[in-house]
Motif scaffolding. Structure first.
Motif, PDB file in Angstrom:
ATOM      1  N   SER A  13       0.813  -1.452  -0.190  1.00  0.00           N
ATOM      2  CA  SER A  13       0.171  -0.345  -0.338  1.00  0.00           C
ATOM      3  C   SER A  13       0.554   0.650  -0.272  1.00  0.00           C
ATOM      4  O   SER A  13       0.479   2.353   0.419  1.00  0.00           O
ATOM      5  N   ASP A 109      -4.938   3.001   2.011  1.00  0.00           N
ATOM      6  CA  ASP A 109      -6.562   2.316   1.365  1.00  0.00           C
ATOM      7  C   ASP A 109      -5.812   1.599   0.091  1.00  0.00           C
ATOM      8  O   ASP A 109      -5.835   3.083  -0.596  1.00  0.00           O
ATOM      9  N   VAL A 110      -5.347   0.761   0.394  1.00  0.00           N
ATOM     10  CA  VAL A 110      -5.526   0.991  -1.551  1.00  0.00           C
ATOM     11  C   VAL A 110      -5.970  -0.923  -1.779  1.00  0.00           C
ATOM     12  O   VAL A 110      -6.205  -1.791  -1.099  1.00  0.00           O
ATOM     13  N   LYS A 111      -6.864  -1.381  -2.878  1.00  0.00           N
ATOM     14  CA  LYS A 111      -7.979  -2.479  -2.936  1.00  0.00           C
ATOM     15  C   LYS A 111      -6.587  -3.495  -4.232  1.00  0.00           C
ATOM     16  O   LYS A 111      -5.862  -2.899  -4.007  1.00  0.00           O
ATOM     17  N   ASP A 112      -7.224  -4.732  -3.583  1.00  0.00           N
ATOM     18  CA  ASP A 112      -5.950  -5.726  -3.643  1.00  0.00           C
ATOM     19  C   ASP A 112      -5.620  -5.460  -5.022  1.00  0.00           C
ATOM     20  O   ASP A 112      -4.495  -6.439  -5.637  1.00  0.00           O
ATOM     21  N   GLU A 113      -6.397  -5.243  -6.098  1.00  0.00           N
ATOM     22  CA  GLU A 113      -6.272  -5.729  -7.247  1.00  0.00           C
ATOM     23  C   GLU A 113      -4.783  -4.437  -8.131  1.00  0.00           C
ATOM     24  O   GLU A 113      -3.642  -5.408  -8.829  1.00  0.00           O
ATOM     25  N   GLU A 114      -4.501  -3.856  -7.129  1.00  0.00           N
ATOM     26  CA  GLU A 114      -3.290  -3.105  -7.302  1.00  0.00           C
ATOM     27  C   GLU A 114      -2.456  -2.936  -6.710  1.00  0.00           C
ATOM     28  O   GLU A 114      -1.463  -3.047  -7.191  1.00  0.00           O
ATOM     29  N   HIS A 171      -6.743  -9.567   5.767  1.00  0.00           N
ATOM     30  CA  HIS A 171      -7.486  -9.091   5.704  1.00  0.00           C
ATOM     31  C   HIS A 171      -7.964 -10.102   6.683  1.00  0.00           C
ATOM     32  O   HIS A 171      -8.486  -9.514   7.635  1.00  0.00           O
ATOM     33  N   LYS A 175      -6.538  -6.311   9.118  1.00  0.00           N
ATOM     34  CA  LYS A 175      -7.229  -5.308   8.911  1.00  0.00           C
ATOM     35  C   LYS A 175      -8.043  -5.239  10.202  1.00  0.00           C
ATOM     36  O   LYS A 175      -8.445  -3.963  10.608  1.00  0.00           O
ATOM     37  N   GLU A 191      -6.289   7.273   1.333  1.00  0.00           N
ATOM     38  CA  GLU A 191      -6.097   6.563  -0.121  1.00  0.00           C
ATOM     39  C   GLU A 191      -5.123   6.765  -0.378  1.00  0.00           C
ATOM     40  O   GLU A 191      -4.494   7.888  -1.629  1.00  0.00           O
TER      41      GLU A 191
END
Ligand code: AP5
Length: 208
Positions: A13, A109-114, A171, A175, A191
């Motif tokens: 992240s 905060d960063v999404k898993d795909e990235e 997760h 988390k 973000e």
């Protein structure tokens, strides 16, 4: 300015990237459990020999190995400190809270795909721990660290299969610390997507 900062956020992240900028611009001491463990593995110390199998699998190193290590490092540090990669479990957070007050828990905060894309194309410096990305943050000379000139390498745990396991572990175990620090009133979420310097502007606001 906040004096004790915990960097939260999933693998990849940008904790190391933003943490290093805080070190360079504001004189924080950064204590990174990942960097400490990798050094221990390289030097084949007792800790390194025990930690290696967990790290290679993308699992967490047992709490009893990490908590004692961090207690000593924190006790030996002075001035403003950033904890990068610690705590990672509620048990670690409780142990930390018994030793010192955390002023700010900064959650990137960063999404898993990235994250998968970032980690599988990351290159790291074994000497000064600087990190680069083949596309988003390439070194000036291919394969060479901008900061110290050492040859860059790909971390063993940055292979796709291990990255996916690290994300699962995050997760499940780490988390929950977002709520933990929210309840303590010290959580700020940023973000962590977009230009690295733009994110750093938000980080600078959060540490004031
Ligand atoms: P650790 O080294 O702490 O790994 P991590 O938390 O998985 O974090 P990373 O270092 O992978 O990512 P980062 O968030 O620092 O991102 P970075 O800035 O490099 O831990 C490794 C292992 O050690 C664990 O799996 C575990 O086994 C063990 N361990 C460590 N601490 C432990 C603990 N407390 N308890 C138990 N076990 C523990 O950025 C990633 C990439 O993205 C780079 O290529 C970077 O250039 C790029 N990038 C950064 N920002 C951006 C952006 N905004 N846009 C595009 N690319 C970007």
């Amino acid at each position: 300015m906040k004096s004790t900062i915990v960097l939260l956020g999933p693998p990849g992240s940008g904790k190391g990237t933003q943490g290093e900028k805080l070190v360079n611009d504001f004189g924080y001491t950064r204590l990174s459990t990942g960097d400490m463990l990798r050094e221990a593995v390289r030097n084949q110390t007792e800790l390194g020999l025990k930690a290696k199998e967990y790290m290679d699998a993308g699992a967490l190193v047992p709490n009893d190995l990490i908590i004692g290590l961090m207690k000593e490092k924190i006790a030996a540090s002075s001035g403003k400190v950033i904890l990068d990669g610690f705590p990672r479990t509620v048990e670690q957070a409780d142990a930390l809270g018994a030793q010192l007050d955390v002023d700010l828990a900064l959650n990137l905060d960063v999404k898993d795909e990235e994250l998968v894309d970032r980690l599988t194309k990351r290159r790291s410096c074994p000497n000064c721990n600087s990190v680069f990305h083949l596309l988003y943050n390439p070194p000036k000379v291919d394969g060479i660290c901008d900061k110290c000139g050492a040859e860059l390498y790909q971390r063993d745990d940055d292979k796709e299969e291990t990255v996916l396991n690290r994300l699962r572990v995050y997760h499940e175990n780490t988390k929950p610390l977002i709520d933990y620090y929210r309840k303590k009133g010290t959580l700020v979420t940023i973000e962590g997507v977009g230009d690295i310097d733009d994110i750093f502007e938000k980080v600078k606001e959060a540490i004031q």
